[in-house]
Write a protein that holds these residues in place. Sequence first.
Motif, mmCIF file in Angstrom:
data_model
loop_
_atom_site.group_PDB
_atom_site.id
_atom_site.type_symbol
_atom_site.label_atom_id
_atom_site.label_comp_id
_atom_site.label_asym_id
_atom_site.label_seq_id
_atom_site.Cartn_x
_atom_site.Cartn_y
_atom_site.Cartn_z
ATOM 1 N N GLU A 167 83.416 117.672 90.515
ATOM 2 C CA GLU A 167 82.915 117.904 89.142
ATOM 3 C C GLU A 167 82.058 116.725 88.376
ATOM 4 O O GLU A 167 81.094 117.092 87.705
ATOM 5 N N ALA A 168 82.721 115.659 88.504
ATOM 6 C CA ALA A 168 82.138 114.534 87.823
ATOM 7 C C ALA A 168 80.809 114.056 88.670
ATOM 8 O O ALA A 168 80.026 113.626 87.754
ATOM 9 N N LEU A 169 80.746 114.391 89.862
ATOM 10 C CA LEU A 169 79.540 114.080 90.358
ATOM 11 C C LEU A 169 78.461 115.323 90.469
ATOM 12 O O LEU A 169 77.397 115.247 91.046
ATOM 13 N N GLY A 170 78.840 116.468 89.538
ATOM 14 C CA GLY A 170 78.031 117.655 89.822
ATOM 15 C C GLY A 170 77.859 118.115 91.148
ATOM 16 O O GLY A 170 76.863 118.865 91.456
ATOM 17 N N LEU A 171 78.957 117.936 91.854
ATOM 18 C CA LEU A 171 78.892 118.661 93.230
ATOM 19 C C LEU A 171 79.817 120.008 93.241
ATOM 20 O O LEU A 171 80.736 120.226 92.614
ATOM 21 N N ALA A 172 79.642 120.685 94.302
ATOM 22 C CA ALA A 172 80.372 121.852 94.681
ATOM 23 C C ALA A 172 81.937 121.462 94.839
ATOM 24 O O ALA A 172 81.966 120.430 95.327
ATOM 25 N N ARG A 173 82.819 122.051 94.665
ATOM 26 C CA ARG A 173 84.120 121.812 94.960
ATOM 27 C C ARG A 173 84.622 121.607 96.366
ATOM 28 O O ARG A 173 85.068 120.636 96.772
ATOM 29 N N GLY A 174 83.838 122.127 97.238
ATOM 30 C CA GLY A 174 84.229 122.092 98.626
ATOM 31 C C GLY A 174 83.401 121.012 99.508
ATOM 32 O O GLY A 174 83.271 120.999 100.392
ATOM 33 N N GLN A 175 82.672 120.134 98.589
ATOM 34 C CA GLN A 175 81.516 119.157 99.201
ATOM 35 C C GLN A 175 82.373 118.120 100.091
ATOM 36 O O GLN A 175 81.900 117.894 101.139
ATOM 37 N N ALA A 176 83.392 117.699 99.499
ATOM 38 C CA ALA A 176 84.177 116.649 100.645
ATOM 39 C C ALA A 176 84.565 117.295 101.890
ATOM 40 O O ALA A 176 84.294 116.883 103.041
ATOM 41 N N ARG A 177 84.890 118.537 102.026
ATOM 42 C CA ARG A 177 85.167 119.319 103.163
ATOM 43 C C ARG A 177 83.988 119.356 104.082
ATOM 44 O O ARG A 177 83.974 119.392 105.218
ATOM 45 N N GLU A 178 82.869 119.808 103.343
ATOM 46 C CA GLU A 178 81.545 119.961 103.921
ATOM 47 C C GLU A 178 81.255 118.677 104.682
ATOM 48 O O GLU A 178 80.706 118.834 105.725
ATOM 49 N N VAL A 179 81.324 117.613 104.065
ATOM 50 C CA VAL A 179 80.976 116.252 104.605
ATOM 51 C C VAL A 179 81.818 115.972 105.556
ATOM 52 O O VAL A 179 81.249 115.442 106.814
#
Length: 196
Positions: A167-179
Motif C-alpha cells: 500500500e505504501a508503495l502503491g502496489l497491489a497486495r499480491g505483488q510480493a507473491r508475483e515477484v
Amino acid sequence: MSISRERLSPEQSRAAALEAARRLLIDEGPQAVTLKAVAAQIGKTHANLLHHFGSAAGLQAALAQLISDRVCAGIAEAVERSRQGEADPIEIVDRTFDAFGREGAGALAAWMILSGNRDALNPILDSIHQLVDRLGEGHEDRPVHETTLWLVLAAIGDSLLGEPMAEALGLARGQAREVARRQLIGSTRLEEGQRQ
C-alpha cells in the motif's frame, strides 16, 4: 465455539487442542493462542492442557510442529509434481506464501522470536531443513537451499508487512507473491538451460 465434553483419548485431546490453537492463530493472531483460550475452545481445563503440553511454550512448540509438518508436506508434494511436469512452479510459491500468511506460520514465528521463545522455532526450522535436504537429493546441480532461503524469507516478510508495504508503495497486495513467482520461474528456466 466449544465442543461437547466427551471422553477423548490423550491423542484425540492433544489433536483437538492443536486444531483449536491453529484456528485461534489464524482468526485472532498468535497472542490469542493461550492455554486458557484453547481450553475454552475444546471444553477442557487449563490443567488438562498443561498435562498435554507442559506450558504455553510447549503448546506453541507443538503448534509450530503441526504447522511445519503440514507446510512441508504440501510444499514437497508441489515440488515433486512440478519436477514431473504435473504442476507449475507457481504452486510452490503459493503454498509457501499461504503457509506463512494465511496459515499463520509467519506471525507465529515472529511472535515466538519477539517473546523470547526462539527454541519453539526449532520444529519449523528442522522440518524445512529435512525437506530441503530430501528435495535436494539427486538434484545437487540445483540451488535448492538458496532458493528455499529467499522464498521462505520473502513469504515471512510478506505475511508480516506485505499489505502495508504494498500500500505504501502503491502496489497491489499480491505483488510480493508475483515477484517470487517470476523469480522462481526465472531461476527454474536458467537451471534447465544450464543443464542442456
